[in-house]
Design an enzyme around this catalytic site. Sequence first.
Site, PDB file in Angstrom:
ATOM      1  N   TRP A 101     -16.023  49.694   5.059  1.00  0.00           N
ATOM      2  CA  TRP A 101     -14.626  49.467   4.669  1.00  0.00           C
ATOM      3  C   TRP A 101     -14.524  49.256   3.163  1.00  0.00           C
ATOM      4  O   TRP A 101     -13.663  49.841   2.497  1.00  0.00           O
ATOM      5  CB  TRP A 101     -14.086  48.242   5.413  1.00  0.00           C
ATOM      6  CG  TRP A 101     -12.589  48.061   5.320  1.00  0.00           C
ATOM      7  CD1 TRP A 101     -11.668  48.373   6.272  1.00  0.00           C
ATOM      8  CD2 TRP A 101     -11.858  47.504   4.211  1.00  0.00           C
ATOM      9  NE1 TRP A 101     -10.402  48.050   5.822  1.00  0.00           N
ATOM     10  CE2 TRP A 101     -10.492  47.521   4.558  1.00  0.00           C
ATOM     11  CE3 TRP A 101     -12.227  47.009   2.954  1.00  0.00           C
ATOM     12  CZ2 TRP A 101      -9.488  47.058   3.708  1.00  0.00           C
ATOM     13  CZ3 TRP A 101     -11.228  46.550   2.097  1.00  0.00           C
ATOM     14  CH2 TRP A 101      -9.886  46.581   2.478  1.00  0.00           C
ATOM     15  N   CYS A 134     -10.869  52.037  11.406  1.00  0.00           N
ATOM     16  CA  CYS A 134     -11.389  50.679  11.293  1.00  0.00           C
ATOM     17  C   CYS A 134     -11.391  50.037  12.679  1.00  0.00           C
ATOM     18  O   CYS A 134     -10.474  50.254  13.480  1.00  0.00           O
ATOM     19  CB  CYS A 134     -10.515  49.867  10.340  1.00  0.00           C
ATOM     20  SG  CYS A 134     -10.962  48.117  10.253  1.00  0.00           S
ATOM     21  N   ARG A 183     -23.000  49.842  17.609  1.00  0.00           N
ATOM     22  CA  ARG A 183     -21.691  49.188  17.705  1.00  0.00           C
ATOM     23  C   ARG A 183     -20.797  49.931  18.689  1.00  0.00           C
ATOM     24  O   ARG A 183     -20.707  51.167  18.641  1.00  0.00           O
ATOM     25  CB  ARG A 183     -21.032  49.158  16.331  1.00  0.00           C
ATOM     26  CG  ARG A 183     -19.571  48.722  16.356  1.00  0.00           C
ATOM     27  CD  ARG A 183     -19.006  48.621  14.959  1.00  0.00           C
ATOM     28  NE  ARG A 183     -17.616  49.045  14.907  1.00  0.00           N
ATOM     29  CZ  ARG A 183     -16.888  49.100  13.798  1.00  0.00           C
ATOM     30  NH1 ARG A 183     -17.432  48.755  12.639  1.00  0.00           N
ATOM     31  NH2 ARG A 183     -15.636  49.510  13.831  1.00  0.00           N
ATOM     32  N   PRO A 214     -12.245  38.996   8.452  1.00  0.00           N
ATOM     33  CA  PRO A 214     -10.994  38.555   7.830  1.00  0.00           C
ATOM     34  C   PRO A 214      -9.764  39.209   8.456  1.00  0.00           C
ATOM     35  O   PRO A 214      -8.635  38.809   8.156  1.00  0.00           O
ATOM     36  CB  PRO A 214     -11.153  38.989   6.360  1.00  0.00           C
ATOM     37  CG  PRO A 214     -12.615  39.170   6.162  1.00  0.00           C
ATOM     38  CD  PRO A 214     -13.130  39.658   7.478  1.00  0.00           C
TER      39      PRO A 214
END
Length: 532
Positions: A104, A223, A261, A384
């Site tokens: 990212w 994302c 992942r 975050p």
Amino acid sequence: MSQITQDIEMIEVAKRTAGAPWDAINPESAARMRAQNKFKTGLDVAQYTADIMRADMAAYDADSSQYTQSLGCWHGFIGQQKMISIKKHFGGKTDRRYLYLSGWMVAALRSDFGPLPDQSMHEKTSVAGLVEELYTFLRQADARELGGLFRALDDAREAGDVSAQDAIQDQIDNHVTHVVPIIADIDAGFGNAEATYLMAKQMIEAGACCLQIENQVADEKQCGHQDGKVTVPHADFHAKLRALRYAFLELGIDNGIIVARTDSQGAGLTKEIAVVKEPGDQGDVYNSYLDVEEIDVADMAEGDVCFNRDGKLVRPKRLPSGLYQFRQGTGEDRCVFDCIEAINAGADLLWIETEKPHIGQIKEMMDGVRAVHPNAKLVYNNSPSFNWTLNFRQQAYDAMVEAGEDVSAYDRSNLMSEEYDETELSTRADDRIRTFQADSSREAGIFHHLITLPTYHTAALSTDNLAKEYFGDQGMLGYVAGVQRKEIRQGIACVKHQNMSGSDIGDDHKEYFAGENALKAGGALNTSNQFN
């Protein structure tokens, strides 16, 4: 005999062999330079850090309190400062503390196209370039720290202080490197399995011992905390896992680490119907989660895609985009299935991307995985993208309700309000946040905790504070009081920014190369002396 003493003796032998042309060469100076360059290649780094990470994984298996942590980096200086700070605050050690390289942040901050969303549109080579940059800065941190020790040793010798010489030499002989493992994000592989393999090689050659890859479609990648994620059948993903393993093996890093992942928890779409070779295989299970409707052959429309399920003809629901839908509510089951199959295909660690930081949810999925693979370990994104305050206040509120406590003073729909900051609910929520990593590592099998984008946010926050003060009424005091004075009092190394950039190392080299003729920058007129 210490390594540096051995190197001095070896270089002395080489000097005698070379004869007069080497008369001006000082073996101790050369040995010092060798000590300041412990890692000669990226593969040296990758092997060293792979060994560390494997040892940490074994330690966690024996004791779940021995989990590891990292913070995301988008520049070598950021990574260097983290490790310098860790050594300063934690007894000169870096144990169980890594760095994370976020795709990212590469997309948002490192692309020639400018800021980009996390959709693998940035240049492939920028990821390997950042791995190399991070290790360049970490190696320079070693050289800077050792250079200071060498200068202190020379001062002690000149003063005839034998005790100080022995103490400094011990620090040199037992120096702890700033080089630590980096978990590096390779997104969805930036193409097919061959593209994944080629990019993995670049990243490993740059020093990466651990590569993290996700099960999304490479050209539809999103994302993990956004909508529109599209997963691939296991056969496609596992080919990329094997590509990573082959890259490690080709380059001699036989114990390299692969993090698989799964984004299935929040991904409701797939681009492909999986190939089924026999009932109950990976493809069959993958397809079993599709949202389908039973039809008759006569009901098939032109261009329909249908398949046989348990002797019945079914048609998967297809969107105008051509993508297929999974059934609602199957995300967590698909995550468990993904994780089990990824370990079967050679993954060393797992990553489950969730929509909130909830230990119970993570544990439930990991319990399913560990029922098959008892030592399965998770890398978890303490993101975050989560509103940590709101999530944990809601969890604390719900726990109070379940315990029959009075919650009439709180409005669950407005728990972010500052009016709750000093309340019992807020205290309980903050306690849960504080112990989240330890609790989830103990209960949910999380080996590694990372924050993907911390310095993106800290850079924005500190810049906002500085700009507000400096361009406002405070003027220069905004910088002095808000930055420099704090740097000095907190012992931040970069207050002496010339030293951080390598000026003193350069002076050492000038003296090695030119002797008394060296023109050095660190003399009496160097303004950095104001910070001594």
